[in-house]
Enzyme design. Sequence first.
Site, PDB file in Angstrom:
ATOM      1  N   HIS A   1      -7.811  -3.963  -7.142  1.00  0.00           N
ATOM      2  CA  HIS A   1      -7.620  -3.306  -6.258  1.00  0.00           C
ATOM      3  C   HIS A   1      -8.955  -3.233  -5.325  1.00  0.00           C
ATOM      4  O   HIS A   1      -9.543  -2.247  -5.357  1.00  0.00           O
ATOM      5  CB  HIS A   1      -7.253  -1.943  -6.466  1.00  0.00           C
ATOM      6  CG  HIS A   1      -6.706  -1.007  -5.356  1.00  0.00           C
ATOM      7  ND1 HIS A   1      -5.075  -1.614  -4.827  1.00  0.00           N
ATOM      8  CD2 HIS A   1      -6.873  -0.094  -4.721  1.00  0.00           C
ATOM      9  CE1 HIS A   1      -4.701  -0.584  -3.958  1.00  0.00           C
ATOM     10  NE2 HIS A   1      -5.966   0.145  -3.589  1.00  0.00           N
TER      11      HIS A   1
ATOM     12  N   TYR B   1     -18.290  12.524 -13.646  1.00  0.00           N
ATOM     13  CA  TYR B   1     -18.311  13.824 -14.640  1.00  0.00           C
ATOM     14  C   TYR B   1     -17.014  13.780 -15.342  1.00  0.00           C
ATOM     15  O   TYR B   1     -16.802  14.415 -16.593  1.00  0.00           O
ATOM     16  CB  TYR B   1     -18.630  14.958 -13.719  1.00  0.00           C
ATOM     17  CG  TYR B   1     -19.964  14.993 -13.178  1.00  0.00           C
ATOM     18  CD1 TYR B   1     -21.238  14.862 -13.868  1.00  0.00           C
ATOM     19  CD2 TYR B   1     -19.829  15.180 -11.616  1.00  0.00           C
ATOM     20  CE1 TYR B   1     -22.257  15.121 -13.293  1.00  0.00           C
ATOM     21  CE2 TYR B   1     -21.132  15.164 -10.968  1.00  0.00           C
ATOM     22  CZ  TYR B   1     -22.297  14.989 -11.718  1.00  0.00           C
ATOM     23  OH  TYR B   1     -23.490  15.147 -11.387  1.00  0.00           O
TER      24      TYR B   1
ATOM     25  N   ARG C   1       0.877  -1.239  -0.061  1.00  0.00           N
ATOM     26  CA  ARG C   1      -0.058   0.141   0.086  1.00  0.00           C
ATOM     27  C   ARG C   1       0.770   1.388   0.002  1.00  0.00           C
ATOM     28  O   ARG C   1       0.580   1.888  -1.000  1.00  0.00           O
ATOM     29  CB  ARG C   1      -0.993  -0.068   1.306  1.00  0.00           C
ATOM     30  CG  ARG C   1      -2.032   1.173   1.139  1.00  0.00           C
ATOM     31  CD  ARG C   1      -3.197   1.108   2.315  1.00  0.00           C
ATOM     32  NE  ARG C   1      -3.413  -0.167   2.910  1.00  0.00           N
ATOM     33  CZ  ARG C   1      -4.091  -0.680   4.029  1.00  0.00           C
ATOM     34  NH1 ARG C   1      -4.297   0.486   4.597  1.00  0.00           N
ATOM     35  NH2 ARG C   1      -4.569  -1.684   4.201  1.00  0.00           N
TER      36      ARG C   1
END
Length: 795
Positions: free
Chosen positions: A76, A120, A30
């Site tokens: 993931h 968007y 990570r």
Amino acid sequence: MIEQEITSVPIEEKMKESYLNYSLSVIISRALPDVRDGLKPVHRRILYATKKLGLIPNKPHKKSARIVGEVLGKYHPHGDAAVYDAMVRMAQYFSQRYKLIDGHGNFGSIDGDSAAAMRYTEARLAPLSEELLADIEKETINFVDNFDGSLQEPTVLPSRVPNLLVNGSSGIAVGMSTDIPPHNLKEVISALIQLLEDQDLTIEDLMEYIPGPDFPTGGKIIGNDEIKKAYRTGKGRITLRGKTKIEKRSRNCERIVITEIPYQLNKAKLIEEIANTIKKGKVDNVTNVRDESDQDGLRIVIELKSKANTEIILNRLYKYTSLQTTQRINMLALVDQQPEVMDLKTILQHFLDFRREVVTRRTEFELQKSKDRQHILLGLKEAIDNLDKVISIIRNSQKPSTAKKNLQDKLNVSKKQAAAILDMKLQRLVSLERKKITEELTELKEKIEALNSILNEKEVMDDLIKKELIEIKEEYGDERKTEIITDESKAELDESDLIKNEDIVLSFSYNKYLKRTTDIENIRAGKGDYITDIMTGTTRDDLLFFTNTGQVHILKTHKIPEHHGLSTGDPLSDYLKLPLDEEIVDILILTDETKEKYITIATEEGLIKKTVGKEYETTVSSIKAINLNEEDEVIGAKVTDGQQNLLLGTKGGQTIHFSEDSISDTGRNTKGSKGIDLAENDKVISFNLTANSNYVITATADGRATRTDINAYQIQNRNGKGLKTLTNDSYEVIDIITASKEDKLLFVTEEGQLEEAPVSEITETERVGRMYTQFKLDDDKIKEVIRLPQLNKTE
């Protein structure tokens, strides 16, 4: 029923095991980047998933939500916000030195505005990302199962770009963190090429090509010592400052324009910080602050008042706002799945080693493909050369499998070659096609030889790596954005940098009033008061208050507000809080000139010492000037130049006049040398410099005073008993002062009466002449005599 066996485990062991497993998971999976491709797992998966979706630079953008969904569903399984935030940063010009994601839509701003929702915005790979993914299909890196074992994902990308240094990385793991600043691509590749050619290069050699970090927001790095330290040790802290320019607004007015800000600084918060600093009075002479940033670039305008000192205001902005910040460097990354702090050369070497591994695997892959192709073409050539035999074998075979076996047996070809012969189209039999096979075989032979030379000759492989690096440099390299100021002294702003340097005049009165002005004509004392000290200097000097206990209390002159006209100043208690057992014996101003001279001190026990003025430079408010014996006290302090003549006077009426050069200079924390050999129960009460003086004035408690020509006090050797200045040993001597004929003296009585007397009106006598009464005091007594500065106005 299944029997269950319960095993007892100490909780501390279980907690330790679980915590270690968690730590390793965070470190490896990570938080930390890999030294080879400079990516954390989430970034690697984003780029790989985007590539698999076909969103390459020459294809249309697709919704960010599509990419995030691909990453979450296949590689993931974490929060969608975390994946989207990581992708957004990869698309921000102010976060990445070289963008890896080409974003379309609102991807946030340097003001801290968040990106629009993923539904968007749209995205695709940036051109540079293709270089990170180049040759991934050629077995150049290892793949592992994804989280559910249904797909394979890369453990590292076969990057042609030294991405760890170029884009940097930051992250917090368990018990460790990384902060690798971004660098300039052209500079890093230049260093890599040099290291390829000479493995013995030092870090100092490499710094000729990589002088320091290069941030996407530009700015200035102040000083390079910390850069050198970070490159040598892997750890350091650099000072980063925004870029500014000065613009003329009118004849007497200027404006400061900030055009670049430190890396990862929020522009809106910086403007708010500047405004708050102005409100608090830490930055003055500012009329307006506004943001004029547009599509052409960043522009923060700070309007200044007429005749404002621009340099001082800028220095205060650096000191009190984030316009100057520090950037931590900790070059920690994963090497073979282990965290390691590395120096600059080690990081570069790891990348070159990785490139050799990738090129080796790519070459082996291409070599095998070429050999396979060559093998097929040799079979086809054999078939064409024995065409009648091939036709006969195929015609007499009952089925394809029999034909394949017969071809293998009778033409002495392999199984793959036999299959290729059977699949060969009749058009391959024309002479032109036969010629193409021959030419391709020739080309393949040359290619195989070239590939073998890459694998077998280190120089050839290194030349290929160098060639590919140069291509990356020429295609994507740009000029440095961050300027490096090598002058380390500019990194730390001391108080003098924040103060306007101007000439001042300071006055101190008998009633302890302190005044600062710019014009000596404005100096005046209040009613019933007298000016006892006048000093000239600048606003960057220090006032030194010497006390009887050997302490020096320091007051910065700029902290004394300027007074004008009829003002008599402020009480000293407004600025200094002296202990009850301390009394001021002298005030000196520590100017640049004074620092190069000496400060000479005398004590009651007859000790005299001088110390270079520089030793009184300090940032604290109080220091020790001399080491005193238990019963001793300081009686005076003067600035000397090493060539003065000194006169000490005692309560018993003795004087000694000696040369300053008979005293060796010592540090502050010393006792000094013997100035006079005192009689029992006698003590020194005065310390004078005799230059520019005509007389020695002796005053007694009962109001008597005499003046004697200075020449009557000849120069003697230091530490003698000196000369008498009284005819009568019963007189109580209050002071022995040197003065000129134009001077005036202030006689102070125990009851607080102040009597001014010109030196010219004091009776002149021989050195041991008769004492004449100067004042009739009745029951009062003189307690001290002060020589007044020649400019002295009263009200």
